[in-house]
Write an enzyme that holds these catalytic residues in place. Structure first.
Site, short mmCIF file in Angstrom:
data_model
loop_
_atom_site.label_atom_id
_atom_site.label_comp_id
_atom_site.label_asym_id
_atom_site.label_seq_id
_atom_site.Cartn_x
_atom_site.Cartn_y
_atom_site.Cartn_z
N ASP A 195 9.34 3.16 -0.75
CA ASP A 195 8.32 3.75 0.10
C ASP A 195 8.71 3.40 1.40
O ASP A 195 8.33 2.29 1.99
CB ASP A 195 7.03 3.21 -0.50
CG ASP A 195 5.73 4.03 0.39
OD1 ASP A 195 6.37 4.50 1.41
OD2 ASP A 195 4.65 3.47 0.15
N LYS B 173 4.94 9.26 8.86
CA LYS B 173 4.85 8.64 9.97
C LYS B 173 5.78 9.17 10.91
O LYS B 173 5.79 9.99 11.60
CB LYS B 173 4.99 6.92 9.99
CG LYS B 173 3.76 6.44 9.09
CD LYS B 173 3.43 5.24 9.22
CE LYS B 173 2.14 4.52 8.15
NZ LYS B 173 1.09 4.64 8.52
N TYR C 178 0.85 -1.22 0.06
CA TYR C 178 0.07 -0.09 -0.08
C TYR C 178 1.17 1.25 0.05
O TYR C 178 1.95 1.29 0.80
CB TYR C 178 -0.82 0.04 1.20
CG TYR C 178 -1.84 1.28 1.47
CD1 TYR C 178 -2.95 1.41 0.41
CD2 TYR C 178 -1.41 2.19 2.41
CE1 TYR C 178 -3.70 2.66 0.65
CE2 TYR C 178 -2.01 3.44 2.63
CZ TYR C 178 -3.36 3.67 1.76
OH TYR C 178 -3.96 4.66 1.92
N1 PLP Z 1 3.12 4.22 2.04
C1 PLP Z 1 3.09 3.42 3.19
C2 PLP Z 1 4.03 2.24 2.98
C3 PLP Z 1 2.27 3.44 4.15
O1 PLP Z 1 1.98 2.32 5.12
C4 PLP Z 1 1.05 4.35 4.35
C5 PLP Z 1 0.22 4.52 5.36
O2 PLP Z 1 -0.12 3.71 5.98
C6 PLP Z 1 1.35 5.55 3.17
C7 PLP Z 1 2.19 5.21 2.23
C8 PLP Z 1 0.20 6.52 3.18
O3 PLP Z 1 0.52 7.25 4.14
P1 PLP Z 1 -0.45 8.39 4.79
O4 PLP Z 1 -1.63 7.38 5.43
O5 PLP Z 1 0.17 9.27 5.72
O6 PLP Z 1 -1.03 9.36 3.70
#
Ligand code: PLP
Length: 646
Positions: free
Chosen positions: A458, A486, A363
């Site tokens: 990511d 995060k 994700y």
């Molecule tokens: N990328 C990863 C690996 C994530 O775990 C998340 C959210 O859990 C995101 C992107 C998206 O981040 P946000 O919820 O701050 O938009």
């Protein structure tokens, strides 16, 4: 009370606190009765006998109003004088048989038997209706009191056939363990009468006995989580502002939280939980770390936002580039979604290509190009995984299997010249936890370099969570772009993307790729992130976090094994995965093979016992620096009790 009613005695047993004025005492007992207390024991060593009789009479009247029973401590004469429902005596006093006779039929007789099973046998022989054992946990009022092994409660129930009562040191946090061990009555003083809201606390104890459905039917009483969820649904779709919070995957009512401190948080019903979600990763220092809160307060006092540059953004950018050698430049945004969406646009702008590779189950936020699932055949382009995503856009995304080197090679062989980027969670935390095979990451790096595609790690979740050099340091891979979020916001909305200078210089205002944000680099959010990053750089920080997370996984796996439950667990740094399957999975298909119903059962049992895990079988969990070794031990002990009656 008939013999069968006596055997069915089950619930919260409030013991009155010593030395408080009568009106206050009555008000507190009434609050507890409103929360569903079944038995009240009047214990008052400090008052004269005449005063005690007056109070006992009022308590008896109060108990009758709520259909609860009044038990008098250590005084058969007083119990008879006020027509109380029973008496509680010390099991070693030797006068149980006489008390039984004096009380007559229909009245309850209970005996404290410390941690002594033989004493309990004698007491039952003398006609007691329940046996109380010193609880298995330390008591704040009697620190030296005897503590019983948990096994004693089940033994009493099974071998002696009378309800076992736990007395001393009983709290909401350990109550579920005691119930799971066979305790029928929880005798509580401190953790009930010193709760901020006695009724809610009593309800929370009762919830452990009754299960949620019964509680929902209790219309005359407040069950705040339930009420809030009903209110929330009127004007918020599904009652939540992010779908997984709605408990759809596990069922039941989501908890509404009112407060967090260190490793714990408290819900609207006043129940405390050890938190293994940590706001889905950011809270690596636990809730409301004083230095992070102070940094936020200081920054806020100087202005919430300027929409213009501030010095703290430079500090953040310098720090991120210093900690991650793959970053020459970085741009701050306000969420992980913005970071990944911008990184993809940048990769497309830089390469002049459209095709994107992602992996099933990873994700990367909710932007259009990333809400795509695999097409119908191998190496076919993807379909939207959400309504509202144009198929025209999804067709640019190729969705492959995680950890599958051959498939990745095949995709590059076929589409290499059109591939703008590969985006990957270097350790997946969004289909439970999946660790990468080193060969998979190595192949990805090599293929991107060979074909001129941008490799995007990511690290929104893994960034500073698996180690100070993130997953890229841990696995020794240098990506072209990295996305963060995060932890770098410490609980406030911050995201970032950064990487090679030649790529980053393509962004506006230097280059043609547009990207912007009203609140990007917000000074209050950046202050929280900087304070967090400062603290996690302390020597040994990640070693300690890794060790604790591993200890949690090992302990849970050992508890499951001991009771023959099919279960495995693994961790990387401060994130972990729990699987109701023999071995940790390596792919999306293997994750799907886990027993979801078993997870849901585990989730609810642990929730009832005061341990908050992610409300889905397909999410990773998080440990923070605020989790103590005894927090971890407590969670393992609760899981053991759950697995024991699996
Ligand atoms: N990328 C990863 C690996 C994530 O775990 C998340 C959210 O859990 C995101 C992107 C998206 O981040 P946000 O919820 O701050 O938009």
């Amino acid at each position: 009370m008939t013999a069968s009613e006596t055997k069915a005695l089950r619930g919260l047993y409030a013991i009155t606190p010593d030395g408080i004025d009568k009106p206050l005492l009555l008000a507190r007992v009434e609050a507890a009765l409103r929360g569903g207390v079944k038995l009240v024991q009047y214990r008052d060593k400090k008052r004269k006998a005449t005063q005690q009789a007056g109070i006992a009479l009022d308590l008896r009247a109060l108990c009758r109003r709520f259909d609860a029973r009044l038990i008098v401590n250590d005084d058969v004469a007083l119990a008879r004088a006020v027509d109380a429902d029973g008496v509680h005596l010390g099991g070693g006093d030797g006068d149980l048989a006489a008390a039984r006779q004096a009380l007559g039929p229909g009245k309850l007789l209970g005996a404290s038997c410390y941690a002594d099973f033989d004493l309990a046998c004698t007491a039952v022989g003398a006609g007691v209706d329940y046996v109380a054992f010193g609880a298995a946990y330390p008591s704040p009022t009697k620190p030296l009191a005897v503590r019983s092994p948990l096994s004693l409660f089940g033994r009493c129930r099974d071998e002696l056939g009378v309800p076992a009562c736990a007395i001393g040191g009983v709290t909401l946090d350990n109550a579920a363990n005691l119930i799971a061990a066979g305790t029928s009555l929880l005798a509580v003083i401190t953790d009930l009468f010193e709760a901020p809201d006695i009724t809610l606390r009593a309800l929370a104890f009762q919830q452990l006995f009754e299960g949620e459905t019964t509680l929902r039917r209790r219309t005359s009483l407040s069950h705040r989580n339930q009420q809030l969820f009903e209110r929330a649904q009127r004007h918020i779709p599904g009652g939540v502002n992010s779908p997984v919070r709605a408990f759809r995957s596990v069922g039941g009512t989501p908890c509404f939280f009112t407060q967090g401190s260190g490793s714990r948080m408290t819900d609207a019903d006043g129940k405390s939980y050890l938190d293994y979600v940590g706001s889905w990763g950011p809270l690596i220092l636990g809730h409301a770390h004083p230095e992070v809160v102070a940094a936020v307060q200081q920054a806020a006092a100087l202005g919430l936002s300027f929409g213009a540059p501030t010095e703290s953004e430079i500090e953040m950018a310098n720090l991120l580039c210093a900690l991650l050698p793959s970053l020459d430049m970085v741009r701050l945004v306000s969420s992980g979604t913005e970071a990944t969406m911008s990184a993809i646009r940048l990769a497309r702008g830089f390469t002049g290509r459209d095709t994107l590779i992602k992996f099933e189950g990873c994700y990367h936020g909710h932007s259009d190009s990333l809400l795509v699932k695999a097409g119908s055949g191998m190496l076919t382009f993807g379909n939207p995984s959400s309504g509202g995503v144009p198929a025209d856009l999804a067709k640019h995304t190729l969705v492959l299997d995680y950890n599958d080197v051959a498939q990745l090679e095949g995709a590059f062989a076929e589409y290499g010249a059109g591939i703008a980027a590969v985006i990957v969670e270097p350790v997946v935390g969004n289909m439970n936890l999946i660790a990468p095979r080193q060969a998979f990451l190595d192949a990805m790096r090599g293929l991107c370099t060979k074909h001129g595609a941008v490799l995007i790690f990511d690290e929104v979740m893994t960034g500073f969570r698996v180690g100070l050099t993130c997953a890229q340091g841990h696995y020794g891979i240098t990506p072209d772009l990295t996305t963060l979020g995060k932890v770098i916001g410490g609980g406030m909305p911050v995201g970032a993307f950064g990487g090679k200078r030649e790529i980053m210089e393509m962004i506006a205002p230097l280059g043609p790729v547009y990207q912007a944000g009203t609140l990007s680099g917000n000074p209050v959010a950046v202050a929280a992130g900087l304070a967090t990053l400062r603290l996690i750089q302390q020597p040994g920080f990640h070693d300690a976090l890794t060790r604790k997370t591993q200890a949690l996984c090992d302990g849970l796996a050992a508890a499951a094994k001991q009771h023959g439950v099919t279960f495995s667990a693994q961790s990387v740094g401060g994130m972990f995965g729990l699987y109701f399957r023999q071995q940790p999975p390596h792919s999306y298909a293997e994750v799907m093979d886990c027993d979801k119903d078993a997870f849901n059962r585990f989730f609810h049992a642990m929730l009832a016992a005061g341990h908050y895990f992610a409300p889905s079988a397909f999410e990773a969990g998080f440990v923070s620096a605020a989790h103590s070794d005894s927090d971890i031990a407590e969670t393992i002990a609760s899981a053991e009790a759950v697995f024991k009656v699996w």
